[in-house]
Design an enzyme around this catalytic site. Structure first.
Site, PDB file in Angstrom:
ATOM      1  N   LYS A  69       0.803  -1.229   0.000  1.00 63.82           N
ATOM      2  CA  LYS A  69       0.000   0.000   0.000  1.00 63.82           C
ATOM      3  C   LYS A  69       0.839   1.285   0.000  1.00 63.82           C
ATOM      4  O   LYS A  69       0.444   2.274  -0.603  1.00 63.82           O
ATOM      5  CB  LYS A  69      -0.960   0.015   1.202  1.00 63.82           C
ATOM      6  N   ASP A 104     -10.463   3.245   1.840  1.00 61.27           N
ATOM      7  CA  ASP A 104     -10.797   2.890   3.228  1.00 61.27           C
ATOM      8  C   ASP A 104     -11.486   4.074   3.923  1.00 61.27           C
ATOM      9  O   ASP A 104     -12.299   3.878   4.828  1.00 61.27           O
ATOM     10  CB  ASP A 104      -9.539   2.501   4.019  1.00 61.27           C
ATOM     11  N   GLY A 132      -1.957   2.408  13.032  1.00 54.98           N
ATOM     12  CA  GLY A 132      -1.387   1.899  11.787  1.00 54.98           C
ATOM     13  C   GLY A 132      -2.040   2.546  10.569  1.00 54.98           C
ATOM     14  O   GLY A 132      -2.638   3.627  10.656  1.00 54.98           O
ATOM     15  N   GLY A 133      -1.954   1.862   9.430  1.00 56.32           N
ATOM     16  CA  GLY A 133      -2.492   2.404   8.183  1.00 56.32           C
ATOM     17  C   GLY A 133      -3.991   2.631   8.254  1.00 56.32           C
ATOM     18  O   GLY A 133      -4.501   3.658   7.769  1.00 56.32           O
TER      19      GLY A 133
HETATM   20  P1  NAP Z   1      -1.148  -2.111  10.907  1.00 58.62           P
HETATM   21  O1  NAP Z   1      -0.726  -0.915  10.131  1.00 58.62           O
HETATM   22  O2  NAP Z   1      -0.244  -3.285  10.977  1.00 58.62           O
HETATM   23  O3  NAP Z   1      -1.526  -1.639  12.404  1.00 58.62           O
HETATM   24  C1  NAP Z   1      -1.846  -2.585  13.385  1.00 58.62           C
HETATM   25  C2  NAP Z   1      -2.280  -1.893  14.666  1.00 58.62           C
HETATM   26  O4  NAP Z   1      -2.672  -2.889  15.630  1.00 58.62           O
HETATM   27  C3  NAP Z   1      -1.190  -1.054  15.315  1.00 58.62           C
HETATM   28  O5  NAP Z   1      -1.776   0.057  15.958  1.00 58.62           O
HETATM   29  C4  NAP Z   1      -0.613  -2.037  16.330  1.00 58.62           C
HETATM   30  O6  NAP Z   1       0.012  -1.408  17.433  1.00 58.62           O
HETATM   31  C5  NAP Z   1      -1.872  -2.723  16.800  1.00 58.62           C
HETATM   32  N1  NAP Z   1      -1.572  -4.038  17.376  1.00 58.62           N
HETATM   33  C6  NAP Z   1      -1.200  -5.162  16.717  1.00 58.62           C
HETATM   34  N2  NAP Z   1      -1.004  -6.169  17.588  1.00 58.62           N
HETATM   35  C7  NAP Z   1      -1.225  -5.648  18.835  1.00 58.62           C
HETATM   36  C8  NAP Z   1      -1.165  -6.191  20.151  1.00 58.62           C
HETATM   37  N3  NAP Z   1      -0.842  -7.478  20.368  1.00 58.62           N
HETATM   38  N4  NAP Z   1      -1.476  -5.380  21.188  1.00 58.62           N
HETATM   39  C9  NAP Z   1      -1.820  -4.092  20.979  1.00 58.62           C
HETATM   40  N5  NAP Z   1      -1.874  -3.516  19.767  1.00 58.62           N
HETATM   41  C10 NAP Z   1      -1.582  -4.294  18.709  1.00 58.62           C
HETATM   42  O7  NAP Z   1      -2.525  -2.684  10.324  1.00 58.62           O
HETATM   43  P2  NAP Z   1      -3.701  -1.869   9.610  1.00 58.62           P
HETATM   44  O8  NAP Z   1      -3.513  -1.922   8.142  1.00 58.62           O
HETATM   45  O9  NAP Z   1      -3.832  -0.537  10.275  1.00 58.62           O
HETATM   46  O10 NAP Z   1      -4.970  -2.804   9.937  1.00 58.62           O
HETATM   47  C11 NAP Z   1      -5.469  -2.878  11.261  1.00 58.62           C
HETATM   48  C12 NAP Z   1      -6.783  -3.670  11.300  1.00 58.62           C
HETATM   49  O11 NAP Z   1      -7.774  -3.035  10.509  1.00 58.62           O
HETATM   50  C13 NAP Z   1      -6.684  -5.101  10.744  1.00 58.62           C
HETATM   51  O12 NAP Z   1      -7.504  -5.916  11.548  1.00 58.62           O
HETATM   52  C14 NAP Z   1      -7.252  -4.986   9.357  1.00 58.62           C
HETATM   53  O13 NAP Z   1      -7.754  -6.195   8.847  1.00 58.62           O
HETATM   54  C15 NAP Z   1      -8.355  -3.968   9.624  1.00 58.62           C
HETATM   55  N6  NAP Z   1      -8.798  -3.271   8.403  1.00 58.62           N
HETATM   56  C16 NAP Z   1     -10.077  -3.474   8.037  1.00 58.62           C
HETATM   57  C17 NAP Z   1     -10.564  -2.826   6.918  1.00 58.62           C
HETATM   58  C18 NAP Z   1     -11.990  -3.035   6.546  1.00 58.62           C
HETATM   59  O14 NAP Z   1     -12.367  -2.688   5.416  1.00 58.62           O
HETATM   60  N7  NAP Z   1     -12.816  -3.557   7.436  1.00 58.62           N
HETATM   61  C19 NAP Z   1      -9.741  -1.986   6.174  1.00 58.62           C
HETATM   62  C20 NAP Z   1      -8.408  -1.791   6.591  1.00 58.62           C
HETATM   63  C21 NAP Z   1      -7.952  -2.471   7.727  1.00 58.62           C
HETATM   64  P3  NAP Z   1       1.608  -1.066  17.385  1.00 58.62           P
HETATM   65  O15 NAP Z   1       1.731   0.230  16.615  1.00 58.62           O
HETATM   66  O16 NAP Z   1       1.988  -0.927  18.808  1.00 58.62           O
HETATM   67  O17 NAP Z   1       2.281  -2.218  16.701  1.00 58.62           O
END
Ligand code: NAP
Length: 285
Positions: A69, A104, A132-133
């Protein structure tokens, strides 16, 4: 049946988890459009070359998922929101130019509009979990809808602070230990972390303090009914789930590639929900 024979794809590594083919091929069939939507498994080192050859491969555009991305942003002409979010999930060819956006943002907003009408009428304070993203897309959308204050909680505080610098003074970064105390006057709570997803640790948040008119959104869509949403439902709070966002974020890509603005129907939702139930693996986006 129209005579166009356009093709689009989702590019990722891995990519087999993506529900985008299910969604777009449902709409192609629904609107009798002679097009195709495929998965393309492309490793990091081949992504730039693949994107440059989209037209030669017969594609009019593509979705982009993990881990491409951010790379897609640099390889295309992003619109203002993709630039602000710092990530691209939708590419399309426009008169030879490769343009991009981040759907998104509207997926999140349109889903809330559909599930909790008027949710943005008094957005004095929104709480966002994660940095995150997905959090960047959510924060961009909330600011666009007039949120006065957005408090970001993240395991890694430094990442939340980066978002404050990125998005300005309406955004605050706060340590996770202050979460419960912050919820008392929040109009909206959004989980953008991976916590609560199947195979991931649980999300430890007590929503007892949330006001009765608050709305709760979870971006996690496997399971569809996350423990956070179940707790909100038990309190009769209005909710918006991650599956709804996933479906709504697909709308604009389909319109750009295939020339028809599709509708998110209950039938489509049931189709994707059944597929998630059969094979619940989820990765970001
Ligand atoms: P990302 O950039 O990898 O960010 C992940 C986030 O989760 C970070 O804030 C991370 O904290 C936190 N995290 C991960 N493991 C953790 C743990 N064990 N304890 C506490 N915090 C934790 O991922 P992303 O792209 O933002 O996606 C995040 C979620 O949104 C995913 O579940 C994804 O499938 C969902 N999503 C859904 C849609 C939809 O259309 N429904 C669209 C986009 C994303 P740290 O910064 O401390 O690592």
């Amino acid at each position: 049946m129209t005579t166009t024979n356009r093709a689009a794809c989702v590019i990722g590594w891995p990519v087999e988890h993506s529900r985008s083919p299910l969604i777009h091929n449902y709409w192609l069939k629904q609107y009798s459009i002679a097009g195709e939507y495929r998965r393309e498994l492309v490793p990091r080192e081949e992504f730039a070359a693949f994107v440059k050859s989209l037209a030669a491969r017969g594609y009019v555009g593509a979705n982009v998922t993990v881990p491409h991305k951010e790379a897609a942003l640099a390889l295309s002409q992003p619109d203002e929101r993709a630039r602000a979010v710092g990530a691209v999930n939708t590419l399309w060819l426009d008169d030879g130019a490769l343009r991009s956006t981040n759907t998104d943002v509207e997926g999140f907003l349109d889903n809330l509009d559909a599930c909790a009408r008027g949710w943005d009428r008094n957005l004095s304070k929104a709480v966002v979990l994660g940095a995150g993203g997905a959090a960047r897309a959510v924060i961009y959308g909330l600011l666009a809808r007039g949120a006065e204050r957005i408090i970001v909680f993240n395991r890694t505080l430094g990442r939340a602070e980066t978002l404050r610098r990125r998005f300005g003074t309406r955004v605050d970064a706060v340590g996770w230990d202050q979460l419960d105390a912050t919820l008392g006057d929040a109009a909206l709570l959004v989980n953008t972390t991976t916590l609560g997803m199947q195979g991931q640790p649980a999300l430890a948040v007590n929503i007892a303090q949330l006001p009765s008119e608050a709305v709760v959104a979870d971006l996690v869509y496997a399971p569809v009914r996350t423990p956070l949403l179940a707790a909100a439902n038990a309190r009769n709070l209005r909710t918006a789930d991650g599956l709804g966002m996933l479906l709504h974020q697909a709308v604009r890509g389909f319109a750009l590639w295939f020339g028809k603005m599709p509708t998110v129907t209950a039938e489509l939702r049931a189709l994707v929900e059944a597929d998630l139930g059969a094979s619940p693996r989820q990765t970001a986006g």
